[in-house]
Write an enzyme that holds these catalytic residues in place. Structure first.
Site, mmCIF file in Angstrom:
data_model
loop_
_atom_site.group_PDB
_atom_site.id
_atom_site.type_symbol
_atom_site.label_atom_id
_atom_site.label_comp_id
_atom_site.label_asym_id
_atom_site.label_seq_id
_atom_site.Cartn_x
_atom_site.Cartn_y
_atom_site.Cartn_z
ATOM 1 N N PRO A 172 -18.595 80.626 -34.655
ATOM 2 C CA PRO A 172 -19.131 79.900 -33.495
ATOM 3 C C PRO A 172 -18.031 79.035 -32.890
ATOM 4 O O PRO A 172 -17.151 78.555 -33.609
ATOM 5 C CB PRO A 172 -20.240 79.033 -34.090
ATOM 6 C CG PRO A 172 -19.917 78.921 -35.537
ATOM 7 C CD PRO A 172 -19.184 80.172 -35.915
ATOM 8 N N ASP A 173 -18.088 78.868 -31.592
ATOM 9 C CA ASP A 173 -17.142 77.972 -30.911
ATOM 10 C C ASP A 173 -17.777 76.580 -30.901
ATOM 11 O O ASP A 173 -18.788 76.342 -30.231
ATOM 12 C CB ASP A 173 -16.889 78.478 -29.487
ATOM 13 C CG ASP A 173 -15.777 77.694 -28.808
ATOM 14 O OD1 ASP A 173 -15.794 76.455 -28.911
ATOM 15 O OD2 ASP A 173 -14.901 78.330 -28.196
ATOM 16 N N ILE A 174 -17.191 75.671 -31.672
ATOM 17 C CA ILE A 174 -17.797 74.346 -31.860
ATOM 18 C C ILE A 174 -17.771 73.559 -30.549
ATOM 19 O O ILE A 174 -18.774 72.967 -30.138
ATOM 20 C CB ILE A 174 -17.068 73.579 -32.986
ATOM 21 C CG1 ILE A 174 -17.222 74.347 -34.300
ATOM 22 C CG2 ILE A 174 -17.603 72.157 -33.124
ATOM 23 C CD1 ILE A 174 -16.329 73.888 -35.420
ATOM 24 N N ASN A 190 -4.685 78.889 -40.793
ATOM 25 C CA ASN A 190 -3.619 78.814 -39.791
ATOM 26 C C ASN A 190 -2.749 77.605 -40.098
ATOM 27 O O ASN A 190 -3.009 76.859 -41.033
ATOM 28 C CB ASN A 190 -4.212 78.759 -38.375
ATOM 29 C CG ASN A 190 -5.073 77.535 -38.185
ATOM 30 O OD1 ASN A 190 -4.590 76.417 -38.266
ATOM 31 N ND2 ASN A 190 -6.373 77.742 -37.942
ATOM 32 N N LYS A 221 -13.554 87.520 -57.451
ATOM 33 C CA LYS A 221 -12.198 87.818 -56.970
ATOM 34 C C LYS A 221 -12.034 89.325 -56.817
ATOM 35 O O LYS A 221 -12.364 90.087 -57.736
ATOM 36 C CB LYS A 221 -11.192 87.264 -57.979
ATOM 37 C CG LYS A 221 -9.767 87.429 -57.505
ATOM 38 C CD LYS A 221 -8.773 86.915 -58.521
ATOM 39 C CE LYS A 221 -7.380 87.342 -58.085
ATOM 40 N NZ LYS A 221 -6.401 87.259 -59.141
ATOM 41 N N LYS A 247 -16.223 76.742 -21.421
ATOM 42 C CA LYS A 247 -16.782 76.007 -22.568
ATOM 43 C C LYS A 247 -17.654 74.837 -22.128
ATOM 44 O O LYS A 247 -18.216 74.148 -22.974
ATOM 45 C CB LYS A 247 -15.647 75.510 -23.463
ATOM 46 C CG LYS A 247 -14.744 76.638 -23.974
ATOM 47 C CD LYS A 247 -14.066 76.275 -25.262
ATOM 48 C CE LYS A 247 -13.138 77.391 -25.722
ATOM 49 N NZ LYS A 247 -12.829 77.328 -27.139
ATOM 50 N N LYS A 252 -10.892 77.369 -19.033
ATOM 51 C CA LYS A 252 -11.497 77.026 -20.332
ATOM 52 C C LYS A 252 -12.537 75.918 -20.172
ATOM 53 O O LYS A 252 -13.591 75.944 -20.816
ATOM 54 C CB LYS A 252 -10.392 76.611 -21.312
ATOM 55 C CG LYS A 252 -10.823 76.674 -22.746
ATOM 56 C CD LYS A 252 -9.642 76.704 -23.701
ATOM 57 C CE LYS A 252 -8.947 78.054 -23.711
ATOM 58 N NZ LYS A 252 -7.882 78.152 -24.697
ATOM 59 N N PHE A 276 -8.919 70.976 -26.748
ATOM 60 C CA PHE A 276 -7.497 71.305 -26.610
ATOM 61 C C PHE A 276 -7.367 72.762 -26.199
ATOM 62 O O PHE A 276 -8.277 73.564 -26.420
ATOM 63 C CB PHE A 276 -6.777 71.079 -27.943
ATOM 64 C CG PHE A 276 -6.320 69.656 -28.126
ATOM 65 C CD1 PHE A 276 -5.002 69.298 -27.904
ATOM 66 C CD2 PHE A 276 -7.219 68.668 -28.502
ATOM 67 C CE1 PHE A 276 -4.586 67.989 -28.048
ATOM 68 C CE2 PHE A 276 -6.808 67.360 -28.657
ATOM 69 C CZ PHE A 276 -5.480 67.020 -28.430
HETATM 70 O O1 C5P Z 1 -10.639 79.087 -27.050
HETATM 71 P P1 C5P Z 1 -9.607 78.268 -27.761
HETATM 72 O O2 C5P Z 1 -9.557 78.504 -29.235
HETATM 73 O O3 C5P Z 1 -8.246 78.324 -27.112
HETATM 74 O O4 C5P Z 1 -10.104 76.770 -27.523
HETATM 75 C C1 C5P Z 1 -9.503 75.689 -28.149
HETATM 76 C C2 C5P Z 1 -10.446 74.532 -28.164
HETATM 77 O O5 C5P Z 1 -11.714 74.917 -28.620
HETATM 78 C C3 C5P Z 1 -9.991 73.452 -29.119
HETATM 79 O O6 C5P Z 1 -10.456 72.217 -28.624
HETATM 80 C C4 C5P Z 1 -10.702 73.824 -30.399
HETATM 81 O O7 C5P Z 1 -10.891 72.707 -31.243
HETATM 82 C C5 C5P Z 1 -12.015 74.342 -29.884
HETATM 83 N N1 C5P Z 1 -12.597 75.407 -30.705
HETATM 84 C C6 C5P Z 1 -13.731 75.132 -31.411
HETATM 85 N N2 C5P Z 1 -14.341 76.115 -32.152
HETATM 86 C C7 C5P Z 1 -13.810 77.357 -32.193
HETATM 87 C C8 C5P Z 1 -12.636 77.637 -31.486
HETATM 88 C C9 C5P Z 1 -12.053 76.643 -30.744
HETATM 89 O O8 C5P Z 1 -14.216 73.995 -31.371
HETATM 90 N N3 C5P Z 1 -14.394 78.281 -32.919
#
Ligand code: C5P
Length: 413
Positions: free
Chosen positions: A309-311, A214, A292, A347, A343, A329
């Site tokens: 995974p959502d960190i 991105n 490739k 989270k 959020k 963020f």
């Molecule tokens: O759910 P969203 O992507 O809008 O959330 C954004 C926040 O979650 C940011 O702080 C981003 O760094 C964190 N994030 C993360 N891991 C992910 C997706 C988002 O830590 N896989």
């Protein structure tokens, strides 16, 4: 004079080791926390029991002790110290330091550290004057190792000359002198606080040469890490691929993918504060191609994606290692406050900086940001400002939260 400082005292095997017991006491009198590592030789002169009784801390002796390695590895021993002090420093341990040997807990810690190291040599005069020792002294000095002594005087072996360990009071004075030029704690209110910041995009490999990414520049995350480090926080910046130079004064871990970023974050724990500013890719390719992918034969490939995974969510989940302050963020285009509050709940983080990323905002890649600062019961609209100013303002909020320092607060602005 040493309040808030942690001294890692390495006691090597010399007759002067008995003076180290007094050294522990005098350093503690100055307000220092003294944590000790005893070498095998050191143990021949002083017992772990007396060292731990005086230091009021666990004593570390063995690198292969699994408990110690799990609880407090040699890396953490050095990470948590402000200064490593080797006293007495024998000819042997100085030779090992000069050679870069990692033979036991003491030498491994000395090799693994990036903290200042001071030695208080103690040995027989001829050992001190030997060309080998003098070459080692020169090598260590050229690498920035600090020397407290030795001094001239009578020796335990009955001889007279240079090689006697400095008086305990002189070693303590040398340690105090080492810290005298440090900026006042008032200027570095996050001293002793561990902060971790994620920044930049992630790259999710499709095959060895292609990836999904991105447009995140990493500017905001890097600026936050720099602001926290400038306030004295021990800062780890975990960055996806960016074009930015590495900021100074912090540990930087470069990663590519979301999975690597999560692993680096987990390895960086424990932390007091985590700011997740990275634009982590929501998805990765379910199975990366080893080679490739060829365009010949059978048309375009079907890319099957799987969720990353959502960190932020992972680190915010209740656990013994959950950082005290989790900040994320939220890129929003509408209903900024409501969406950000949702959020926070989803989270389980503490604060959200919601930024307006509507197409004309120029946030991605740009230098300005428009933030709504949101916690469980507050929403502040910050004016449009530079990413540096956002970082400074967030850092001030963090100071306010961590130490309740009025100067750090921005309330009522
Ligand atoms: O759910 P969203 O992507 O809008 O959330 C954004 C926040 O979650 C940011 O702080 C981003 O760094 C964190 N994030 C993360 N891991 C992910 C997706 C988002 O830590 N896989």
């Amino acid at each position: 004079m040493l309040s808030g400082k942690t001294i890692l005292l390495i006691i090597a095997g010399g007759v002067a080791a008995f003076k180290s017991l007094d050294l522990i006491r005098r350093l503690k009198d100055q307000g220092a926390t003294v944590r000790c590592v005893l070498t095998k030789g050191g143990e021949a002169f002083v017992t772990p029991l007396s060292v731990s009784a005086l230091s009021e801390e666990k004593v570390y002796t063995d690198i292969f002790s699994l408990t110690d390695e799990a609880e407090m590895g040699h890396i953490r021993l050095s990470r948590e110290a402000d200064l490593l002090l080797v006293a007495p420093a024998t000819a042997d341990i100085m030779a090992k330091m000069a050679a870069g040997l990692a033979m036991d807990l003491a030498t491994t810690t000395l090799l693994a550290t990036d903290k200042p190291v001071m030695v208080a040599p103690a040995m027989n005069v001829r050992m001190w004057e030997h060309a080998a020792t003098q070459a080692n002294v020169a090598t260590l000095a050229s690498r920035g190792v600090l020397f407290a002594g030795p001094v001239e005087g009578n020796m335990a072996c009955g001889e007279y000359g240079f090689g006697r360990m400095s008086e305990v009071s002189d070693i303590v004075a040398a340690v105090i002198h080492q810290f005298k030029d440090e900026p006042e704690k008032a200027d570095r209110p996050l001293t002793g606080v561990r902060a971790m910041v994620t920044s930049g995009p992630t790259h999710e490999a499709i095959d060895p040469v292609r990836y999904i990414a991105n447009r995140s520049s990493g500017k905001q995350g890097h600026a936050i890490a720099a602001a926290l480090a400038a306030l004295g926080a021990e800062t780890i910046l975990i960055s996806g691929p960016t074009a930015l130079p590495d900021p100074t004064g912090m540990t930087i871990v470069h990663v590519e993918s979301a999975l690597e970023m999560l692993a680096a974050c987990e390895a960086g724990l424990p932390a007091d504060i985590v700011v997740c500013a990275a634009a982590v890719s929501d998805w990765r390719v379910a199975s990366q191609a080893d080679q490739k992918m060829k365009k010949d034969g059978g048309g375009p490939p079907d890319l099957v994606l799987t969720e990353n995974p959502d960190i932020l969510k992972t680190l915010s989940a209740p656990s013994p290692t959950r950082p005290g302050l989790m900040i994320g963020f939220a890129a929003e285009t509408q209903n900024v406050v409501e969406n950000a509050r949702a959020k926070i709940i989803r989270k389980q983080c503490d604060w959200i900086l919601a930024n307006d990323v509507s197409p004309d905002s120029g946030v991605f890649g740009g230098d300005l940001n428009t933030i709504h600062f949101i916690d469980a019961d507050r929403a502040e609209a910050w004016p449009k400002m530079s990413k540096q100013d956002v970082a400074a303002r967030l850092a001030a909020q963090i100071v306010h939260h961590v130490i309740g320092d009025e100067r750090g607060g921005q309330d009522g602005d």
